[in-house]
Design an enzyme around this catalytic site. Structure first.
Site, short mmCIF file in Angstrom:
data_model
loop_
_atom_site.label_atom_id
_atom_site.label_comp_id
_atom_site.label_asym_id
_atom_site.label_seq_id
_atom_site.Cartn_x
_atom_site.Cartn_y
_atom_site.Cartn_z
N THR A 159 7.33 -0.38 -15.15
CA THR A 159 6.44 0.73 -14.79
C THR A 159 7.17 2.07 -14.85
O THR A 159 8.37 2.14 -14.57
CB THR A 159 5.84 0.49 -13.39
N SER A 194 7.87 2.92 -4.07
CA SER A 194 7.28 1.89 -3.18
C SER A 194 8.08 0.61 -3.32
O SER A 194 8.86 0.44 -4.27
CB SER A 194 5.81 1.62 -3.55
N TYR A 196 6.86 -2.17 -4.17
CA TYR A 196 6.42 -2.76 -5.44
C TYR A 196 7.22 -2.15 -6.60
O TYR A 196 7.76 -2.88 -7.45
CB TYR A 196 4.92 -2.53 -5.66
N HIS A 197 7.28 -0.82 -6.66
CA HIS A 197 7.99 -0.19 -7.78
C HIS A 197 9.46 -0.60 -7.77
O HIS A 197 10.08 -0.79 -8.82
CB HIS A 197 7.84 1.34 -7.72
N LYS A 200 10.17 -3.80 -9.56
CA LYS A 200 10.26 -3.64 -11.02
C LYS A 200 11.67 -3.18 -11.42
O LYS A 200 12.16 -3.53 -12.49
CB LYS A 200 9.23 -2.64 -11.51
P1 NAD Z 1 -3.30 -7.97 -12.31
O1 NAD Z 1 -3.02 -8.26 -10.89
O2 NAD Z 1 -4.73 -7.83 -12.72
O3 NAD Z 1 -2.60 -9.07 -13.24
C1 NAD Z 1 -1.45 -9.77 -12.86
C2 NAD Z 1 -1.78 -11.26 -12.90
O4 NAD Z 1 -0.59 -11.98 -12.59
C3 NAD Z 1 -2.84 -11.64 -11.87
O5 NAD Z 1 -3.91 -12.32 -12.49
C4 NAD Z 1 -2.08 -12.54 -10.89
O6 NAD Z 1 -2.89 -13.59 -10.37
C5 NAD Z 1 -0.92 -13.05 -11.74
N1 NAD Z 1 0.27 -13.40 -10.97
C6 NAD Z 1 0.91 -12.66 -10.03
N2 NAD Z 1 1.95 -13.33 -9.52
C7 NAD Z 1 1.97 -14.52 -10.17
C8 NAD Z 1 2.81 -15.67 -10.07
N3 NAD Z 1 3.80 -15.74 -9.18
N4 NAD Z 1 2.56 -16.73 -10.88
C9 NAD Z 1 1.52 -16.69 -11.77
N5 NAD Z 1 0.70 -15.62 -11.89
C10 NAD Z 1 0.93 -14.57 -11.09
O7 NAD Z 1 -2.49 -6.65 -12.69
P2 NAD Z 1 -2.56 -5.76 -14.00
O8 NAD Z 1 -3.10 -4.44 -13.61
O9 NAD Z 1 -3.16 -6.52 -15.12
O10 NAD Z 1 -1.02 -5.55 -14.29
C11 NAD Z 1 -0.31 -6.45 -15.13
C12 NAD Z 1 1.16 -6.06 -15.14
O11 NAD Z 1 1.31 -4.74 -15.64
C13 NAD Z 1 1.82 -6.08 -13.77
O12 NAD Z 1 3.12 -6.57 -13.89
C14 NAD Z 1 1.82 -4.62 -13.37
O13 NAD Z 1 2.88 -4.35 -12.49
C15 NAD Z 1 2.02 -3.94 -14.72
N6 NAD Z 1 1.46 -2.57 -14.77
C16 NAD Z 1 0.13 -2.35 -14.54
C17 NAD Z 1 -0.38 -1.05 -14.61
C18 NAD Z 1 -1.83 -0.74 -14.36
O14 NAD Z 1 -2.16 0.46 -14.25
N7 NAD Z 1 -2.71 -1.72 -14.29
C19 NAD Z 1 0.49 0.00 -14.94
C20 NAD Z 1 1.85 -0.26 -15.16
C21 NAD Z 1 2.32 -1.56 -15.07
N1 USQ Z 2 -4.05 8.68 -5.91
C1 USQ Z 2 -4.93 9.60 -5.39
N2 USQ Z 2 -6.16 9.15 -5.02
C2 USQ Z 2 -6.54 7.84 -5.14
C3 USQ Z 2 -5.63 6.92 -5.69
C4 USQ Z 2 -4.39 7.37 -6.06
O1 USQ Z 2 -4.62 10.78 -5.27
O2 USQ Z 2 -7.68 7.52 -4.78
C5 USQ Z 2 -2.71 9.14 -6.34
C6 USQ Z 2 -1.56 8.39 -5.70
O3 USQ Z 2 -1.20 8.94 -4.45
C7 USQ Z 2 -0.48 8.54 -6.76
C8 USQ Z 2 -1.26 8.57 -8.07
O4 USQ Z 2 -2.61 8.88 -7.72
O5 USQ Z 2 0.18 9.76 -6.62
C9 USQ Z 2 -1.24 7.26 -8.81
O6 USQ Z 2 -1.67 6.24 -7.93
P1 USQ Z 2 -2.31 4.88 -8.48
O7 USQ Z 2 -2.79 4.08 -7.32
O8 USQ Z 2 -3.26 5.17 -9.58
O9 USQ Z 2 -1.04 4.21 -9.20
P2 USQ Z 2 0.28 3.55 -8.62
O10 USQ Z 2 0.20 3.28 -7.18
O11 USQ Z 2 1.43 4.36 -9.10
O12 USQ Z 2 0.26 2.14 -9.35
C10 USQ Z 2 -0.42 1.91 -10.60
C11 USQ Z 2 -0.50 0.41 -10.80
C12 USQ Z 2 0.92 -0.16 -10.92
C13 USQ Z 2 1.69 0.59 -11.99
C14 USQ Z 2 1.66 2.09 -11.78
C15 USQ Z 2 2.20 2.87 -12.98
O13 USQ Z 2 -1.19 -0.19 -9.70
O14 USQ Z 2 0.85 -1.55 -11.23
O15 USQ Z 2 3.02 0.15 -11.98
O16 USQ Z 2 0.28 2.53 -11.65
S1 USQ Z 2 3.08 4.31 -12.47
O17 USQ Z 2 2.22 5.11 -11.60
O18 USQ Z 2 3.44 5.02 -13.66
O19 USQ Z 2 4.24 3.84 -11.72
#
Ligand code: NAD
Ligand code: USQ
Length: 402
Positions: A159, A194, A196-197, A200
């Site tokens: 991420t 966070s 979570y971050h 990664k």
């Molecule tokens: P998502 O939660 O919809 O998909 C992740 C899937 O992985 C889920 O279906 C979940 O059940 C599965 N999973 C989690 N832990 C597992 C485990 N231990 N074993 C088997 N399956 C497992 O999330 P997403 O939005 O599709 O994101 C996919 C990936 O991309 C994630 O790694 C996320 O961190 C990354 N990512 C997402 C975004 C975004 O904006 N959606 C942005 C940047 C990075």
């Molecule tokens: N935000 C608002 N209002 C909202 C929701 C979010 O102002 O209702 C703000 C947050 O405070 C943050 C920004 O928007 O500053 C982004 O928040 P987000 O919830 O859209 O994204 P984030 O928490 O960063 O996480 C999401 C995905 C994660 C991925 C990440 C990419 O859930 O899996 O890793 O985006 S990045 O942001 O580039 O790290």
């Protein structure tokens, strides 16, 4: 019926065995269909963590999403293509070993982690779960590649949030550092925002180590925030829809704002709204992953691609949604609320993102037409919205008793 056309970057006829981890998710399911439509052999693994997390919280995807066995049956019926399924947990070594042993992947696309920053910041249990789920699952994948599929290319979803918001330009993974008359090309400093971050970042270190020491090949996609609800394949039939989350824990900024606009909820900009992030359309996520798979890293190479197409502050995004709404007669209000997170609300942000463009990415850029098309899909399902779970409930900094 989706035609079986070879991926343009692959030599004619070079189909691959592609393992998609997290294949039930927002991004994993459309990716599985995309590779399958291109004629690759696809197998998905998922333990339905995301579905369970929603059940526990009383939340749900806006779109009704069928379970994997039903989705792959619909995909087979509509296209004639097979997608293999394992319902299992990546933190269970026996599951991972059995899948790698039997499938023998050429490429592994790893989405299978807990992806929400707010979820990871709820309390100690959620923090510990997030890091153990993500880091242990990925370690298993690295060992499985090392011992069972050593030539496989790992394409791992990292991420952009690994970098945080430093007061210097962000490079793609590495930076030339000069110190006391010497220099080296080193991993870019990470200041994640966070738990979570942070998970990664730990994964990135483990990937880099596995490439340096074991000679694995890996591409770490430092992806920005994804938006969108439709891909070429999900549009074929409602049984193929992917999830669309809008709640305070799993919903992300632009997706949330579009839904809020449709149901007449004020757009929830957190704090001053100057938080700037990289964003990309879900179609571009699929294309970036295809490009990474089609152009694999060399043995021993760990590379980082910054995967986003445009930068926006949250306030700019909210204003864009407001403008798109006004064009079709919607009265959209923007209502900044106290920021539940701990993050910089006004900051410098400039991140490189040329490597995927160099490989041939042609971005779908955000405009009012695209936002309006999201509005119309959301409109179809708006009766399913659970309004109680839109405003954020958890604060990241605990209030300490005096
Ligand atoms: P998502 O939660 O919809 O998909 C992740 C899937 O992985 C889920 O279906 C979940 O059940 C599965 N999973 C989690 N832990 C597992 C485990 N231990 N074993 C088997 N399956 C497992 O999330 P997403 O939005 O599709 O994101 C996919 C990936 O991309 C994630 O790694 C996320 O961190 C990354 N990512 C997402 C975004 C975004 O904006 N959606 C942005 C940047 C990075
Ligand atoms: N935000 C608002 N209002 C909202 C929701 C979010 O102002 O209702 C703000 C947050 O405070 C943050 C920004 O928007 O500053 C982004 O928040 P987000 O919830 O859209 O994204 P984030 O928490 O960063 O996480 C999401 C995905 C994660 C991925 C990440 C990419 O859930 O899996 O890793 O985006 S990045 O942001 O580039 O790290």
């Amino acid at each position: 019926m989706t035609p079986k056309t070879p991926e343009p970057n692959l030599p004619e006829g070079s189909f691959m065995r592609i393992l998609i981890l997290g294949g039930d998710g927002y991004l994993g399911w459309p990716t599985a269909m995309r590779f399958s439509a291109r004629g690759h052999e696809v197998h998905v693994v998922d333990n339905e963590l995301r579905r369970r997390a929603h059940e526990q919280a009383g939340t749900d995807s806006l779109t009704p999403t069928r379970r994997l066995p039903e989705r792959v049956a619909a995909w087979r019926e509509l296209t004639g293509n097979e997608i293999g399924v394992t319902l299992g947990d990546l933190t269970d070594w026996d599951v991972v070993e059995a899948v790698f042993d039997s499938f023998g992947p050429d490429a592994v696309v790893h989405y299978g982690e807990m992806p929400s920053a707010p979820y990871s910041m709820k309390d100690r249990e959620h923090a510990v779960f997030t890091q153990s789920n993500n880091v242990v699952g990925t370690l298993h994948v690295l060992y499985a590649i090392r011992d069972l599929a050593p030539d496989a290319h790992l394409v791992k979803l990292g991420t952009m949030g690994e970098y945080g918001t430093p007061n210097i330009d962000i490079e793609e993974g590495f930076i030339e550092v000069r110190h006391n008359g010497r220099s080296d090309y080193l991993p870019f400093p990470k200041l994640p925002g966070s738990i979570y971050h942070l998970s990664k970042v730990h994964d990135s270190h483990n990937l880099h180590f596995a490439c340096r020491v074991w000679g694995l090949r890996a591409t770490d996609l430092h992806q920005g925030v994804v938006y969108g609800i439709r891909t070429e394949e999900t549009a074929l039939d409602d049984r193929l829809l992917t999830r669309f989350d809008y709640d305070d824990v799993f919903g992300t900024a632009l997706n949330r704002f579009c839904l809020q606009a449709v149901i007449g909820h004020p757009l929830t900009v957190y704090g001053a709204g100057g938080q700037t992030r990289g964003y990309l359309n879900i179609e571009d996520t699929l294309r970036c992953v295809e490009l990474a798979v089609a152009n694999p890293a060399q043995a021993g190479e760990y590379r980082v691609f910054n995967q986003f197409t445009q930068l926006y502050s949250v306030l700019q995004l909210a204003e864009l949604v407001q403008k798109a709404g006004a064009e079709i007669g919607m009265d959209v209000t923007v209502h900044p609320i106290d920021n539940p997170r701990v993050e910089a609300e006004q900051h410098y942000y400039n991140a490189a993102h040329t490597k995927l463009l160099d490989l041939g990415l042609r971005p779908h850029l955000l405009d009012e037409t695209l936002i309006e098309s999201m509005f119309s899909t959301i409109e179809r399902f708006k009766d399913r919205v659970i309004v109680d779970h839109i405003l954020p409930k958890d604060r990241w900094r605990p209030i300490r008793p005096r």
